[in-house]
Design an enzyme around this catalytic site. Structure first.
Site, short mmCIF file in Angstrom:
data_model
loop_
_atom_site.label_atom_id
_atom_site.label_comp_id
_atom_site.label_asym_id
_atom_site.label_seq_id
_atom_site.Cartn_x
_atom_site.Cartn_y
_atom_site.Cartn_z
N ALA A 551 0.83 -1.22 0.00
CA ALA A 551 0.00 0.00 0.00
C ALA A 551 0.86 1.26 0.00
O ALA A 551 0.65 2.18 0.79
CB ALA A 551 -0.95 0.00 1.20
N THR A 553 1.08 3.84 -1.81
CA THR A 553 0.52 5.18 -2.03
C THR A 553 0.15 5.83 -0.70
O THR A 553 0.12 7.07 -0.61
CB THR A 553 -0.71 5.12 -2.94
N ASP A 554 -0.12 5.04 0.32
CA ASP A 554 -0.35 5.62 1.65
C ASP A 554 0.92 6.25 2.20
O ASP A 554 0.90 7.36 2.75
CB ASP A 554 -0.85 4.54 2.62
N ALA A 555 2.04 5.53 2.08
CA ALA A 555 3.31 6.08 2.57
C ALA A 555 3.70 7.32 1.78
O ALA A 555 4.21 8.30 2.35
CB ALA A 555 4.41 5.02 2.46
N GLY A 558 1.50 10.18 2.89
CA GLY A 558 1.88 10.66 4.21
C GLY A 558 3.04 11.63 4.16
O GLY A 558 3.00 12.71 4.78
#
Length: 789
Positions: A551, A553-555, A558
């Site tokens: 995942a 794209t979350d990192a 952020g």
């Protein structure tokens, strides 16, 4: 604001410099004259709007010019090798009286056992534990394509560099910051580390099906592949979308643990239901009818033609070449303003260093940052109201908290789940035990919320909403990652917040942005990733796409959100005005592959899915070692490294005509990889890494979590952060990749808060409520310190 970018490579420092240039800083890129010309697509993506000066950090004759140039600037970014930074004293440039911020970005930092290791994106990903998580069980782990490690480090550097700049606006000593790319990767894991430290579970690689959520996977449909990410709350609408209402309450499928035991059955059900559907149909119906996080796997040309990105005017022509390839724009934008234009790319050495004009005098922004802010807390004095949840948002505010901001986590009473969760293993409780207050024991929450305070308040009540508005009036930043409908439904949109605080900076992080055909679509990392074009590059070959399983794209979102906050703080320092920023998590993912999108337009072809190979370098791969599942990454980038590898291996590769040149090695990469794989199987992966690195060959063991979490280099650098957690006992977590003036500086850091632990401290100390008023709110359950039953 002037930034000096002292570049040796076209990666991390250049990406940081790109962000500075995009948002109005004057960036002077210093390159030595003999440096190899950068790839044209990469040059176009990274270097627009920069002045380019030819000076050599290794030449004594250029030292005075470098010193003068740095002394005229506010921020210096260096990405030269650690040995060069040390030997040439590059962290002393500008002189003893300079009051700016110096930033060193190196693969492993300036000190520690690995400080002089050769590195590439592939070896850094292996050292950082990322490669282990991608690919199929029983097959070679997969390297993430592109420049993910460098661009994430560049974003971190931009954020930290701006924090140092704002701290030093009113004077003060120079601030030296050191960022290790290896540590950036380690700190950006989601729950890989806590699974090991708190439950002794090594997170596996699991192909296209996530090991802990079902169905969260990449599935086939009539015209390709699509990704879904079905958390428990989405199971009912997804079952209805499948045309299987019988599955909603079926005990064999009703819960995630039950579905995980029947993963293959779920795969069959999904693919049979969608066999005749197109990606476009599934995306539209899944999002608009059923409101589930689902996203199609798009090729790069499809991303370039995507109607949503076109509507949002995301693709930007590079100035001076309106008919040429378009470049990704910024993944965050100031609402109500045009997106910054991409600037022309100057030729290397086109600016005479003697002709760089003096910068304008520094802006005066008294009171922006606490005058006494210590070096390790450059954001002291900034207050953030943090409404974020899951991963991307809490990561962004953790970065700000680590830099010294006061972050108040505004939580819903039930935001950490029920008082008695149904599955301790799923939510990652230490040793799988609920304990007396399980809501305070969730490992991911505790990892992401260090250095924060908790205010647990019901925003749906008039009293809770009023308390929140008082917090907004006393804050600098509000940040949330809800759907686009959430805050307006509470009458807490930007316009309402601005009524109580004209200087507020409001950051919204919806999956696809606030405008466009997908504005109300929902998304989480595993369903957004395929939409960005990332999965088009990731996999074992043309017909075997793979998600990263991380995942990412979350990192990316952020780190990008933290950069957006810092951009807005700098703008407020200059103008006195607050702002409304929207950040598209889809667009954040796309920006990490900007050069590939440009190259696809220039060449007119889709980039290949190379697996672990590299389009320019060979050998470049992940090779099996001794042990049931031990691997090593080897990435040779020049003839000298190839000669060193051949001399050490002594297998006759240097006399094989197929491997005589870089070109022939690429042409015969399959045979070369097979030969290297046969050789590495006789070696232990860590020992072989040491021996190859001693000879200057970029190599790394493919570390799993139990290995990188006890890495000798990270131990020597004091990277890990340990604390006595509330209700969870003593725990060790990932630390920060930023060192301040050569020190780690964890003194004064706070453990993650319990739910509502700081209700009285915030309400009374920050917002001015009396004790009687606080007790009344507690009696009405407007503020709580435990979830509802």
């Amino acid at each position: 604001m002037r930034v000096i970018e002292l570049s040796d490579r076209e990666e991390a420092a250049a990406f940081a410099g790109k962000l500075f240039a995009r948002w109005g800083a004057e960036v002077v890129k210093v390159e030595h004259a003999g440096r190899e010309a950068p790839d044209a697509s990469l040059d176009r993506y990274l270097n627009g709007g920069k002045r380019r000066v030819a000076l050599d950090v290794q030449a004594d004759d250029d030292r005075d010019a470098l010193d003068r140039l740095v002394a005229s600037s506010d921020v210096l970014i260096i990405d030269h090798a650690a040995s060069v930074v040390r030997d040439r004293s590059l962290m002393d440039l500008g002189g003893a009286d300079w009051q700016g911020t110096r930033l060193s970005i190196t693969p492993f930092g300036l000190v520690g056992p690995y400080r002089d290791y050769a590195a590439t994106a592939a070896t850094l990903l292996a050292f950082g534990g990322n490669t282990w998580l991608s690919g199929d069980p029983g097959r070679a782990p997969l390297t993430i394509p592109g420049n993910y490690p460098y661009y994430q480090a560049g974003t971190y550097a931009y954020t930290a560099g701006l924090a140092g700049y704002l701290r030093n606006l009113d004077g003060g000593d120079a601030l030296n910051l050191e960022i290790a790319i290896h540590e950036v990767l380690c700190t950006l894991h989601q729950f890989t580390d806590t699974m090991w430290t708190q439950q002794r579970i090594v997170r596996s690689r699991h192909g296209n099906q996530w090991e802990n959520l079902c169905p969260t996977a990449l599935y086939r449909c009539s015209d390709g592949w699509f990704g879904v990410n079905i958390l428990q709350a989405f199971w009912e609408p997804f079952a209805l979308m499948l045309g299987r209402p019988d599955l909603v309450d079926d005990p064999d499928f009703a819960t995630n643990p039950a579905r995980m035991e029947r993963t293959n059955e779920v795969l069959t059900i999904v693919e049979e239901a969608f066999r005749d559907a197109t990606r476009a149909q599934l995306f539209r119906d899944g999002q608009e009818t059923w409101r589930v996080p689902i996203g199609p796997l798009l090729s790069m040309s499809e991303v370039l033609a995507d109607r949503h990105l076109e509507f949002r005017d995301f693709w930007r022509p590079v100035a001076g070449d309106p008919e040429g390839p378009r470049s990704p724009g910024s993944p965050f934008r100031f609402v109500g303003e045009a997106m910054p234009e991409e600037q022309p790319v100057a030729a290397p050495g086109s600016t005479d260093p003697r002709g760089v004009p003096a910068p304008p005098s520094r802006i005066a922004a008294p009171g922006l940052i606490a005058a006494s802010a210590p070096p390790q807390a450059p954001l002291a004095g900034i207050r953030v109201a943090d409404m974020t949840r899951i991963w991307s948002g809490p990561l962004s505010t953790r970065i700000l908290a680590d830099l010294g901001a006061e972050v108040i986590k505004v939580e819903a009473p039930g935001g950490r789940g029920p008082a008695v969760p149904p599955d301790a293993t799923l939510i990652g409780l230490p040793d799988g035990q609920l304990g007396e207050r399980p809501w305070n024991r969730a490992s991911l929450s505790n990892k992401l919320n260090r250095n924060k305070q908790s205010l647990a308040v019901d925003l749906k009540s008039p009293e809770g909403r009023d308390a929140f508005l008082r917090l907004v009036a006393a804050s600098d930043v509000v940040i949330e990652n809800f759907s686009t409908r959430a805050m307006p439904s509470l009458d807490l949109g930007y316009e309402r917040l601005r009524e109580v605080n004209e200087r507020i900076i409001y950051v919204a992080m919806p999956a696809f942005g606030r405008t466009g055909p997908y504005e109300h679509y929902i998304g989480l990392g595993p369903s957004i990733e395929p939409v960005t074009g990332w999965t088009a590059l990731m996999g074992y070959g043309p017909d075997e796409p793979r998600v990263t399983g991380q995942a990412l794209t979350d990192a990316i979102s952020g780190t990008t959100a933290a950069a957006a906050v810092m951009t807005a703080l700098r703008r407020r320092a200059e103008t006195g005005e607050g702002s409304f920023i929207e950040l598209s998590q889809e667009e954040a993912g796309v920006t990490l592959f900007g050069e590939q999108f440009i190259e696809a337009q220039r060449s007119g072809t889709e980039p290949a899915r190379y697996g672990n190979a590299h389009p320019q370098y060979a050998p470049h791969g992940v090779y099996r070692c001794q042990g049931a599942d031990d691997w090593i990454t080897i990435a040779v980038t020049c003839d000298e490294q190839w000669a060193a590898l051949c001399a050490f291996a002594d297998q006759g590769w240097d006399t094989d005509p197929r491997f005589a040149t870089a070109k022939t090695r690429r042409e015969h990469r399959d045979a070369l990889d097979a030969a290297i794989d046969a050789w590495t199987q006789g070696w232990e992966h860590v020992r072989l890494t040491w021996l190859l690195q001693a000879r200057g060959v970029p190599a790394s063991p493919v570390y799993q979590s139990s290995e990188w979490l006890h890495d000798a280099h990270l131990e020597a650098r004091g990277y890990y952060f340990s604390t006595e957690e509330l209700d969870a006992g003593f725990q060790r977590y990932d630390g920060s990749p930023v060192r301040f003036n050569g020190e780690r500086c964890y003194e004064g850091w706070r453990r993650a808060p319990g739910l509502g632990e700081h209700n009285r401290e915030v309400l009374g100390g920050v917002l001015g409520y009396s004790l009687a008023e606080i007790e009344a709110l507690e009696g009405m359950k407007v503020v709580v310190d435990r979830p509802p039953a």
